[in-house]
Design an enzyme around this catalytic site. Structure first.
Site, PDB file in Angstrom:
ATOM      1  N   HIS A  22       0.557  -1.293  -0.321  1.00 22.76           N
ATOM      2  CA  HIS A  22       0.247  -0.458  -0.175  1.00 22.76           C
ATOM      3  C   HIS A  22       0.961   1.289   0.062  1.00 22.76           C
ATOM      4  O   HIS A  22       1.845   1.125   0.612  1.00 22.76           O
ATOM      5  CB  HIS A  22      -1.238   0.237   1.074  1.00 22.76           C
ATOM      6  CG  HIS A  22      -1.839  -0.951   1.437  1.00 22.76           C
ATOM      7  ND1 HIS A  22      -3.147  -1.003   2.154  1.00 22.76           N
ATOM      8  CD2 HIS A  22      -2.250  -1.920   0.370  1.00 22.76           C
ATOM      9  CE1 HIS A  22      -4.220  -1.851   1.978  1.00 22.76           C
ATOM     10  NE2 HIS A  22      -3.326  -2.625   0.683  1.00 22.76           N
ATOM     11  N   TYR A  58      -8.493   5.158   7.818  1.00 23.02           N
ATOM     12  CA  TYR A  58      -8.131   5.185   9.121  1.00 23.02           C
ATOM     13  C   TYR A  58      -9.398   6.425   9.804  1.00 23.02           C
ATOM     14  O   TYR A  58      -9.214   7.415   9.545  1.00 23.02           O
ATOM     15  CB  TYR A  58      -6.978   5.948  10.342  1.00 23.02           C
ATOM     16  CG  TYR A  58      -5.929   4.722  10.160  1.00 23.02           C
ATOM     17  CD1 TYR A  58      -5.899   4.478   8.832  1.00 23.02           C
ATOM     18  CD2 TYR A  58      -5.588   4.723  11.795  1.00 23.02           C
ATOM     19  CE1 TYR A  58      -4.185   3.613   9.311  1.00 23.02           C
ATOM     20  CE2 TYR A  58      -5.153   3.090  11.951  1.00 23.02           C
ATOM     21  CZ  TYR A  58      -4.271   3.108  10.851  1.00 23.02           C
ATOM     22  OH  TYR A  58      -2.932   2.012  10.263  1.00 23.02           O
ATOM     23  N   PRO A  82      -3.016  -0.227  19.241  1.00 24.88           N
ATOM     24  CA  PRO A  82      -2.551  -0.574  17.601  1.00 24.88           C
ATOM     25  C   PRO A  82      -2.386   0.258  16.933  1.00 24.88           C
ATOM     26  O   PRO A  82      -2.688   0.227  15.558  1.00 24.88           O
ATOM     27  CB  PRO A  82      -3.428  -1.650  17.756  1.00 24.88           C
ATOM     28  CG  PRO A  82      -4.509  -1.158  19.128  1.00 24.88           C
ATOM     29  CD  PRO A  82      -3.556  -0.728  20.263  1.00 24.88           C
ATOM     30  N   LYS A 135       2.322  -0.117  15.265  1.00 28.96           N
ATOM     31  CA  LYS A 135       3.739   0.029  14.948  1.00 28.96           C
ATOM     32  C   LYS A 135       4.476  -1.597  16.000  1.00 28.96           C
ATOM     33  O   LYS A 135       5.475  -1.966  16.309  1.00 28.96           O
ATOM     34  CB  LYS A 135       4.507   0.898  16.119  1.00 28.96           C
ATOM     35  CG  LYS A 135       4.922   2.202  15.324  1.00 28.96           C
ATOM     36  CD  LYS A 135       5.304   2.100  14.793  1.00 28.96           C
ATOM     37  CE  LYS A 135       5.146   3.245  13.367  1.00 28.96           C
ATOM     38  NZ  LYS A 135       5.049   2.358  12.278  1.00 28.96           N
ATOM     39  N   TYR A 158       4.691   6.058   9.824  1.00 28.88           N
ATOM     40  CA  TYR A 158       3.780   5.122   9.647  1.00 28.88           C
ATOM     41  C   TYR A 158       4.812   3.740   8.779  1.00 28.88           C
ATOM     42  O   TYR A 158       4.601   2.729   8.981  1.00 28.88           O
ATOM     43  CB  TYR A 158       2.646   5.539   9.188  1.00 28.88           C
ATOM     44  CG  TYR A 158       1.538   4.472   8.674  1.00 28.88           C
ATOM     45  CD1 TYR A 158       1.119   4.313   9.614  1.00 28.88           C
ATOM     46  CD2 TYR A 158       1.988   4.089   8.502  1.00 28.88           C
ATOM     47  CE1 TYR A 158      -0.316   3.531   9.974  1.00 28.88           C
ATOM     48  CE2 TYR A 158       0.434   2.928   7.642  1.00 28.88           C
ATOM     49  CZ  TYR A 158      -0.381   2.220   8.334  1.00 28.88           C
ATOM     50  OH  TYR A 158      -1.312   1.600   8.731  1.00 28.88           O
TER      51      TYR A 158
HETATM   52  P1  FAD Z   1       4.366 -12.247  21.172  1.00 29.04           P
HETATM   53  O1  FAD Z   1       3.439 -12.087  19.929  1.00 29.04           O
HETATM   54  O2  FAD Z   1       3.474 -11.402  22.764  1.00 29.04           O
HETATM   55  O3  FAD Z   1       4.910 -12.853  20.866  1.00 29.04           O
HETATM   56  C1  FAD Z   1       5.699 -13.646  22.799  1.00 29.04           C
HETATM   57  C2  FAD Z   1       5.328 -15.223  22.611  1.00 29.04           C
HETATM   58  O4  FAD Z   1       5.838 -15.539  23.543  1.00 29.04           O
HETATM   59  C3  FAD Z   1       4.313 -15.970  22.675  1.00 29.04           C
HETATM   60  O5  FAD Z   1       4.025 -16.553  21.331  1.00 29.04           O
HETATM   61  C4  FAD Z   1       4.071 -16.604  23.745  1.00 29.04           C
HETATM   62  O6  FAD Z   1       2.662 -17.656  23.491  1.00 29.04           O
HETATM   63  C5  FAD Z   1       4.746 -16.861  24.160  1.00 29.04           C
HETATM   64  N1  FAD Z   1       5.155 -16.633  26.009  1.00 29.04           N
HETATM   65  C6  FAD Z   1       4.300 -16.025  26.674  1.00 29.04           C
HETATM   66  N2  FAD Z   1       5.113 -16.310  28.188  1.00 29.04           N
HETATM   67  C7  FAD Z   1       5.598 -17.228  28.236  1.00 29.04           C
HETATM   68  C8  FAD Z   1       6.006 -18.248  29.096  1.00 29.04           C
HETATM   69  N3  FAD Z   1       6.736 -17.814  29.938  1.00 29.04           N
HETATM   70  N4  FAD Z   1       7.344 -18.798  28.844  1.00 29.04           N
HETATM   71  C9  FAD Z   1       7.804 -19.287  27.169  1.00 29.04           C
HETATM   72  N5  FAD Z   1       7.024 -18.978  25.590  1.00 29.04           N
HETATM   73  C10 FAD Z   1       6.081 -17.463  26.079  1.00 29.04           C
HETATM   74  N6  FAD Z   1       2.282  -4.294  15.920  1.00 29.04           N
HETATM   75  C11 FAD Z   1       2.305  -4.117  13.917  1.00 29.04           C
HETATM   76  O7  FAD Z   1       3.472  -3.382  13.973  1.00 29.04           O
HETATM   77  N7  FAD Z   1       0.966  -3.422  12.983  1.00 29.04           N
HETATM   78  C12 FAD Z   1      -0.091  -3.801  13.328  1.00 29.04           C
HETATM   79  O8  FAD Z   1      -0.905  -3.623  12.017  1.00 29.04           O
HETATM   80  C13 FAD Z   1      -0.257  -4.179  14.056  1.00 29.04           C
HETATM   81  N8  FAD Z   1      -1.329  -4.763  14.721  1.00 29.04           N
HETATM   82  C14 FAD Z   1      -1.846  -4.884  16.155  1.00 29.04           C
HETATM   83  C15 FAD Z   1      -3.476  -5.064  16.267  1.00 29.04           C
HETATM   84  C16 FAD Z   1      -4.012  -5.954  17.328  1.00 29.04           C
HETATM   85  C17 FAD Z   1      -5.131  -6.529  17.370  1.00 29.04           C
HETATM   86  C18 FAD Z   1      -3.316  -6.369  18.100  1.00 29.04           C
HETATM   87  C19 FAD Z   1      -3.669  -7.014  19.422  1.00 29.04           C
HETATM   88  C20 FAD Z   1      -1.226  -5.951  18.592  1.00 29.04           C
HETATM   89  C21 FAD Z   1      -0.999  -5.329  17.010  1.00 29.04           C
HETATM   90  N9  FAD Z   1       0.020  -5.481  17.067  1.00 29.04           N
HETATM   91  C22 FAD Z   1       0.254  -4.753  15.795  1.00 29.04           C
HETATM   92  C23 FAD Z   1       0.798  -5.398  17.977  1.00 29.04           C
HETATM   93  C24 FAD Z   1       1.565  -6.931  17.289  1.00 29.04           C
HETATM   94  O9  FAD Z   1       0.725  -7.955  16.878  1.00 29.04           O
HETATM   95  C25 FAD Z   1       3.109  -7.210  18.634  1.00 29.04           C
HETATM   96  O10 FAD Z   1       3.459  -5.962  19.014  1.00 29.04           O
HETATM   97  C26 FAD Z   1       3.708  -8.368  18.629  1.00 29.04           C
HETATM   98  O11 FAD Z   1       2.798  -9.832  18.441  1.00 29.04           O
HETATM   99  C27 FAD Z   1       5.076  -8.092  19.501  1.00 29.04           C
HETATM  100  O12 FAD Z   1       5.370  -9.285  19.230  1.00 29.04           O
HETATM  101  P2  FAD Z   1       6.902 -11.003  20.302  1.00 29.04           P
HETATM  102  O13 FAD Z   1       6.846 -11.528  19.498  1.00 29.04           O
HETATM  103  O14 FAD Z   1       7.721 -10.220  21.465  1.00 29.04           O
HETATM  104  O15 FAD Z   1       4.918 -10.305  21.242  1.00 29.04           O
HETATM  105  C1  DHB Z   2      -4.083  -3.600  11.116  1.00 32.41           C
HETATM  106  C2  DHB Z   2      -3.726  -3.085  12.795  1.00 32.41           C
HETATM  107  C3  DHB Z   2      -3.487  -1.972  12.784  1.00 32.41           C
HETATM  108  O1  DHB Z   2      -3.241  -2.045  14.553  1.00 32.41           O
HETATM  109  C4  DHB Z   2      -3.439  -0.819  11.846  1.00 32.41           C
HETATM  110  O2  DHB Z   2      -3.293   0.359  12.691  1.00 32.41           O
HETATM  111  C5  DHB Z   2      -4.251  -0.626  10.644  1.00 32.41           C
HETATM  112  C6  DHB Z   2      -4.423  -2.786  10.362  1.00 32.41           C
HETATM  113  C7  DHB Z   2      -5.032  -4.969  11.052  1.00 32.41           C
HETATM  114  O3  DHB Z   2      -4.287  -5.778  10.974  1.00 32.41           O
HETATM  115  O4  DHB Z   2      -4.621  -5.347   9.610  1.00 32.41           O
END
Ligand code: FAD
Ligand code: DHB
Length: 436
Positions: A117, A246, A338, A342, A430
């Site tokens: 995009h 948005y 979210p 980021k 962004y």
């Molecule tokens: P996580 O993805 O939380 O991974 C952590 C892992 O550790 C998990 O698999 C968990 O099961 C495991 N774990 C936890 N505790 C333990 C333990 N004690 N022992 C072993 N394993 C464990 N980010 C973006 O950049 N762009 C987006 O568009 C965006 N949209 C989002 C939309 C929504 C609705 C949400 C909820 C989040 C969004 N995010 C977005 C944020 C993004 O999903 C998270 O920031 C990302 O998943 C972080 O990755 P991580 O690996 O740090 O943590």
């Molecule tokens: C999506 C998630 C976000 O947090 C965002 O800002 C834009 C798109 C998505 O899940 O597609």
């Protein structure tokens, strides 16, 4: 730290890896499936270079990047592989994330199936205003490709390379973080295990065990909880729009995103304590129709609601992101609301930095990058915290519906969509600032 530590390593010139010479046994590689991965751990403590807790984007990508530098790691994940690969979360990948995945050989499916995009729409007062992301950033763009698809690609790549991924590794606890050989104790396959390592990477998300393993006196936590959540749906329908929308609306924020030509992702601001069961499909679509309506009669493409969930929203930072031999990365160290898309991208930037620091340590005997990891990572983290807070504050309805605040939001939106410098600020944040 470097001199005494580097002395404990011998260089394996053939594969550029520096291999730990500890008393504990090295983990045997290759290991290419979940069952096999557990086998060496059954007998006695095993050793690896970097013990990684969590198989989210941070943990898996770190393991992949280290492998490319010849550095061994073992990833411990408490959920099953199926659960990890099915968890719906992010969708927007920054330019730097996309470039890194491509450059390290895990971007092929993303390039095939992801959607590039070049702009987004900001919609308020019933009108849409395009932000030309690429035009404002010298050609950068975002790619919409679901987080769980990134995870599937990383898991496949690690297993194909013989990587050690242990799913359903429960009750992890960290020991001796202040010693040269920290270890991780955990339960797996019916028994207690121990993994000795040089470093522990805490990639276990916001609710994990790694951050709380740092003494309270050794960390400061900054938190802001927002009085709203996001209600997210997946629907089987064609795209409503070629770019993300948005929307600011008197009833609250709404977002139109996408996943594929047949599946769309949409969100609307909701009470974080609401229950998805209060929202049958017709009520959901009515809310989207009202919030997304434009003066010229725009309406979303509707379809069956395949999944619905509510997520709470908070900003959070833990300082520092290191304690002894423990290095935090991703959501374990920081959370953003979210709205700025980021979170995943910050996790990627953290582990890229950490992988550079660990590579400098093992390859060159340098510890300066590890020593500066937290400070360097936090600079980007706080920038992203500010951007995510700003986007959230500008677009959401706050309790009390203060007309003064609403006017300020509309003034800000008007400025962002009419001033080149202000639009450029949004665009460059962004699509993502360059990695450190
Ligand atoms: P996580 O993805 O939380 O991974 C952590 C892992 O550790 C998990 O698999 C968990 O099961 C495991 N774990 C936890 N505790 C333990 C333990 N004690 N022992 C072993 N394993 C464990 N980010 C973006 O950049 N762009 C987006 O568009 C965006 N949209 C989002 C939309 C929504 C609705 C949400 C909820 C989040 C969004 N995010 C977005 C944020 C993004 O999903 C998270 O920031 C990302 O998943 C972080 O990755 P991580 O690996 O740090 O943590
Ligand atoms: C999506 C998630 C976000 O947090 C965002 O800002 C834009 C798109 C998505 O899940 O597609």
């Amino acid at each position: 730290m470097a001199a005494d530590f580097a002395a404990n390593y011998r260089v394996n010139l053939r594969n550029r890896a520096l291999v730990a010479c500890g008393s504990a046994r090295r983990l045997r590689l290759p290991i290419n499936n979940e069952r096999a991965a557990s086998a060496p751990l059954r007998r006695d403590p095993v050793r690896t270079q970097v013990g990684i807790v969590g198989a989210g984007p941070a943990g898996l990508l770190l393991s992949h990047l280290l492998h490319l530098e010849g550095i061994e790691s073992v990833v411990l994940e408490n959920r099953s592989r199926a659960a990890v690969e099915a968890t719906l979360r992010a969708g927007v990948l920054e330019q730097g994330t996309v470039d890194l995945l491509k450059a390290t050989g895990v971007g092929e499916r993303m390039q095939r199936e992801g959607a590039v995009h070049h702009g987004i729409e900001l919609r308020f007062a019933g009108r849409g205003h395009r932000i030309d992301l690429s035009g404002l950033t010298g050609g950068k763009a975002i790619t919409v490709y679901a987080q769980h698809e990134v995870l599937k690609d990383l898991i496949a790549a690690r297993l194909a390379a013989g990587g050690a991924l242990l799913f359903e590794a429960r009750d992890a606890s960290l020991c001796d973080l202040d010693q040269k050989t920290p270890s991780i104790r955990f339960d797996h396959d019916g028994g207690s295990r121990e993994l000795a390592c040089d470093f522990v990477a805490g990639c276990d998300g916001f609710h994990g065990v790694c951050r709380p393993s740092m003494p309270e006196s050794a960390r400061i936590e900054f938190t802001r909880t927002y009085p709203f959540g996001w209600f997210g749906i997946l629907t089987q329908a064609p795209p409503s729009s070629p770019e993300l929308i948005y929307t600011h609306h008197p009833r609250g924020f709404a977002l139109v995103s996408t996943r594929s030509p047949d599946i769309q992702r949409l969100y609307f601001q909701c009470d974080p304590h609401d229950d998805v069961d209060n929202w049958p499909a017709e009520r959901i679509w009515e809310e989207f129709r009202v919030r997304l309506a434009t003066l010229d009669g725009w309406a979303p493409c509707e379809g069956p609601v395949l999944q619905k969930n509510i997520v709470a929203m908070r900003s959070f930072v833990c300082e520092p992101m290191q304690c002894g031999r423990l290095f935090l990365a991703g959501d374990a160290a920081h959370i953003v609301p979210p709205t700025g898309a980021k979170g995943l991208n910050l996790a990627v930037a953290d582990v890229w930095l950490l992988s550079r620091a660990l590579t400098a340590f093992y390859r060159d005997g340098r510890s300066d990058l590890l020593e500066h990891y937290s400070e360097t990572a936090l600079t980007r983290v706080w920038r992203a915290e500010h951007f995510s807070w700003w986007m959230t504050s500008m677009l959401h309805l706050f309790p009390g519906n203060d007309p003064f605040q609403v006017r300020l939001q509309l003034a800000e939106l008007g400025y962002v969509t009419s001033s080149l410098p202000k639009a450029t600020t949004l665009a460059e944040n962004y699509v993502g600032l360059p990695f450190a």
